[in-house]
Design an enzyme around this catalytic site. Structure first.
Site, mmCIF file in Angstrom:
data_model
loop_
_atom_site.group_PDB
_atom_site.id
_atom_site.type_symbol
_atom_site.label_atom_id
_atom_site.label_comp_id
_atom_site.label_asym_id
_atom_site.label_seq_id
_atom_site.Cartn_x
_atom_site.Cartn_y
_atom_site.Cartn_z
ATOM 1 C CG ASP A 1 -8.048 14.767 -41.401
ATOM 2 O OD1 ASP A 1 -7.280 16.044 -42.230
ATOM 3 O OD2 ASP A 1 -6.542 14.413 -40.366
ATOM 4 C CB CYS B 1 -5.589 11.990 -44.034
ATOM 5 S SG CYS B 1 -6.516 11.404 -42.203
ATOM 6 C CG HIS B 2 -3.545 18.296 -41.758
ATOM 7 N ND1 HIS B 2 -5.238 17.964 -42.955
ATOM 8 C CD2 HIS B 2 -3.644 18.764 -40.805
ATOM 9 C CE1 HIS B 2 -4.937 19.112 -41.947
ATOM 10 N NE2 HIS B 2 -4.499 19.709 -40.877
ATOM 11 N NE ARG B 3 -9.257 18.282 -38.438
ATOM 12 C CZ ARG B 3 -8.342 19.723 -37.697
ATOM 13 N NH1 ARG B 3 -8.040 20.224 -36.853
ATOM 14 N NH2 ARG B 3 -8.826 20.694 -38.623
#
Ligand code: UD1
Ligand code: UDP
Length: 358
Positions: free
Chosen positions: A281, A207-209
């Site tokens: 994501d 999860c990095h967006r």
């Protein structure tokens, strides 16, 4: 021909690994690394593990606002193009490095080859959308990974210089998974440097967006959903949100969510392939889950890769604990006979078309 390839971010190194191997058989490639990703585990590890040729130029440009980063890259790539006078510039995907390189090339009247063309979310709230749309409209040759991307290029009147070739990420996945170097690990080293045995059942989370990390509440919801599962979740943390995730781990007293440093590609695809579920994501990871036939929940408002949604293999969830929990309960059906991401030879097709048409 002399081709300048511009990369800068983790997924572009992986695509370049698949492509360079084929491209260099018959052409001269000058590899430019903008520097966008620079930590050893975000950059060097990919070059070493995947035997990507050492970049001819490292521009050392990272951080700052989107405008600052893109502007500095534009000037620096332009200088490389003036010096190298290539026959074409090859770019991948939709990062700021992609846009900067395409802008530099188009202003110098150098043909642009865009790999991963045609993906659309139809919202400029997504920071990468403008990069992909503008790059497609500047490019001379558009290489689409999937049929839905060709449909988008048709709607934008770009179809006469677009080709459906398959996904270089699938080429890489096939090649490296078959290499025997991406086996399931028996133990794993956490972000705290502790070695732990790997259980049989686990979830893999990335999860990095920007959309999911700029607001701490979104991450809190995601982590809560994972902590409620009856198995561990392994989460390699992108440097963008490392501090926030570590703070949330303490506040939320997380036990089942195990934080990891960013992984190398071979370990990442091994973790995807052996997971019971993937929650992500990432554009790359949601495709890899599909390649490996592992059910995936994507925390995003848009179906960035519509082909992965077939049979419920990939389901969208809001960054909301209950919504993620509900989506994780659904059971997908994978169609083994039809792979919309090609046959693992997208890169050969791209080079073949280049040889013929450029
Ligand atoms: C970028 C891409 C995104 C892609 C992702 C792949 C853009 C606009 N976004 O997002 O499409 O999905 O790469 O991972 O180009 N940082 C470090 N060390 C690093 C790399 C980054 O500390 O090695 C920090 C940067 O200094 C910055 C933050 O992480 O503060 C975000 O990095 P940036 O490259 O701007 O965006 P990504 O989130 O990585
Ligand atoms: N990946 C990796 N290490 C990690 C997390 C992801 O090697 O710790 C790989 C992942 O398997 C996929 C690619 O990086 O091949 C996806 O990159 P990322 O999620 O950074 O970008 P996106 O695909 O969203 O643009």
């Amino acid at each position: 021909m002399k081709i300048v390839t511009v990369v800068g971010a983790r997924p572009q190194f992986i695509k370049a690994a698949a492509m360079s191997r084929v491209l260099r058989r018959g052409h001269t490639e000058i590899l430019v690394h903008t520097g966008q990703h620079y930590d050893p585990m975000m950059s060097d590890v990919f070059f070493q593990e995947l035997s990507i040729p050492k970049p001819d130029y490292n521009l050392g440009i990272a951080g700052g606002t989107h405008a600052e980063m893109t502007a500095r890259m534009l000037t620096a790539v332009d200088e490389v193009l003036v010096r190298e006078t290539p026959d074409a510039v090859l770019v991948y995907g939709d990062t700021n490095s992609t846009l900067a390189a395409a802008l530099a090339a188009v202003k110098r009247h150098i043909p642009i080859l865009h790999v991963e063309a045609g993906n659309r979310l139809h919202t400029l709230l997504n920071p990468e959308e403008v990069n992909r749309v503008l790059t497609d409209h500047m490019a001379s040759m558009l290489f689409a990974c999937v049929p839905s991307a060709m449909d988008e290029l048709r709607k934008e009147n770009l179809i006469d210089h677009a080709w459906l070739v398959g996904d270089p990420m699938f080429d890489a996945f096939q090649f490296y998974r078959g290499s025997g170097k991406a086996e399931k690990p028996t133990e794993i080293i956490t972000l705290d440097g502790e070695t732990e045995p790997m259980p049989d059942r686990y979830c893999y989370l990335t999860c990095h967006r920007e959309e999911n990390t700029k607001d701490e509440q979104s991450l809190w919801q995601v982590l809560k959903a994972m902590e409620q599962l009856d198995m561990n979740t392994y989460y390699p943390v992108h440097p963008r949100n490392r501090e926030t995730v570590i703070r949330l781990r303490e506040q939320m007293k997380l036990q089942k969510v195990k934080l990891l440093p960013p992984l190398g590609y071979l370990q990442s695809i091994a973790m995807v392939s052996h997971a019971e579920q993937v929650v992500t994501d990432s554009g790359g990871v949601q495709r890899e889950a599909y390649f490996a036939q592992v059910p995936c929940v994507t925390i995003f408002d848009y179906a960035a890769w519509p082909e992965t949604m077939r049979g419920g293999c990939n389901r969208l969830a809001r960054p909301d604990t209950q919504d993620i929990a509900d989506k994780l309960m659904e059971r997908p059906v994978f169609d083994q006979a039809d792979n919309p991401f090609g046959d693992g030879h997208a890169c050969e097709k791209i080079v073949g078309i280049m040889d013929r048409e450029l």
